[in-house]
Design an enzyme around this catalytic site. Sequence first.
Site, PDB file in Angstrom:
ATOM      1  N   ASP A 224     106.907 106.714 102.745  1.00 24.62           N
ATOM      2  CA  ASP A 224     106.064 105.518 102.871  1.00 24.62           C
ATOM      3  C   ASP A 224     106.746 104.468 103.747  1.00 24.62           C
ATOM      4  OD1 ASP A 224     104.114 106.663 101.296  1.00 24.62           O
ATOM      5  OD2 ASP A 224     104.527 105.430  99.524  1.00 24.62           O
TER       6      ASP A 224
ATOM      7  N   ASP B  35     108.816 107.620  98.465  1.00 25.08           N
ATOM      8  CA  ASP B  35     109.033 106.204  98.793  1.00 25.08           C
ATOM      9  C   ASP B  35     109.656 106.056 100.180  1.00 25.08           C
ATOM     10  OD1 ASP B  35     108.238 104.781  96.243  1.00 25.08           O
ATOM     11  OD2 ASP B  35     109.695 106.212  95.461  1.00 25.08           O
TER      12      ASP B  35
ATOM     13  N   ASP C  93     109.330 100.026 101.826  1.00 16.93           N
ATOM     14  CA  ASP C  93     108.300 100.192 100.799  1.00 16.93           C
ATOM     15  C   ASP C  93     108.890  99.588  99.531  1.00 16.93           C
ATOM     16  OD1 ASP C  93     106.005 101.045  99.432  1.00 16.93           O
ATOM     17  OD2 ASP C  93     106.995 102.912  98.832  1.00 16.93           O
TER      18      ASP C  93
ATOM     19  N   GLU D 125     105.429  96.444 103.517  1.00 19.64           N
ATOM     20  CA  GLU D 125     104.079  96.496 102.974  1.00 19.64           C
ATOM     21  C   GLU D 125     103.769  95.227 102.194  1.00 19.64           C
ATOM     22  OE1 GLU D 125     102.247 100.384 101.741  1.00 19.64           O
ATOM     23  OE2 GLU D 125     102.462  99.411  99.784  1.00 19.64           O
TER      24      GLU D 125
END
Length: 174
Positions: free
Chosen positions: A142, A139, A8, A67
Site C-alpha cells: 500500500d 501495508d 501507509d 494516505e
Amino acid sequence: MTLILGIDPGSRITGFGVVRETARGCEYVASGCIRTGNGPLHERLHVVFRSVREVIRTHGPTALSIEQVFMARNADSALKLGQARGAAIVAAMEEGLSVAEYTASQVKQAVVGTGGADKQQVQMMVMHLLKLTQKPQIDASDALAIALCHAHTQQSLVPHGLVGARRRGGRLRL
C-alpha cells in the site's frame, strides 16, 4: 531522478515504500513495515516518528506521499490513524521533505485504474509496475502504491505546468 517515500499510516503497523522516479518510470528502492508493539499510544507514535525519520535518513527521499484519513465506522480508530499520520508528517517536515496527501481511491485509480480496487489488486499492480518477484507485505505494498500515485500524479501535472502551481498548507491545490 527523484526518490519518493510513500507511507501507509497506522498506529500498530505503518507501511513504507521508497521508489525512484526515472525517465524510464519508477524503480523499487525499499519497503517494509514499522511495527509499534502494544505499548501506550504516545510510545507507539514515537516509534512511528523515529522510524520514519530513520527511513528518510537512510534512503534520502525528497518527497513524502501519505494516505489521507478516512472516517470509518470507528471514530477512535480514525483518530489514532490521524495521530500516526501526524507523526510521519512531522518526521518528514523536520527532514525537509515536501508532503503530498492522497485519498485511498486516488491511489487505487492511479495504480490499478479503478478507485474501487481491493488490496490484492493493488498489491499485484505494484508488483507488476515495480517488477517485483515477491509479494511485499500488504501495508508495504500500500505504501509503495501511495509513492507510485505521487509519481504518476506529478508526471500528469508537469505537461500542464501545474506542479507546485498553488500550494497552501503543504498540499497541491488544483
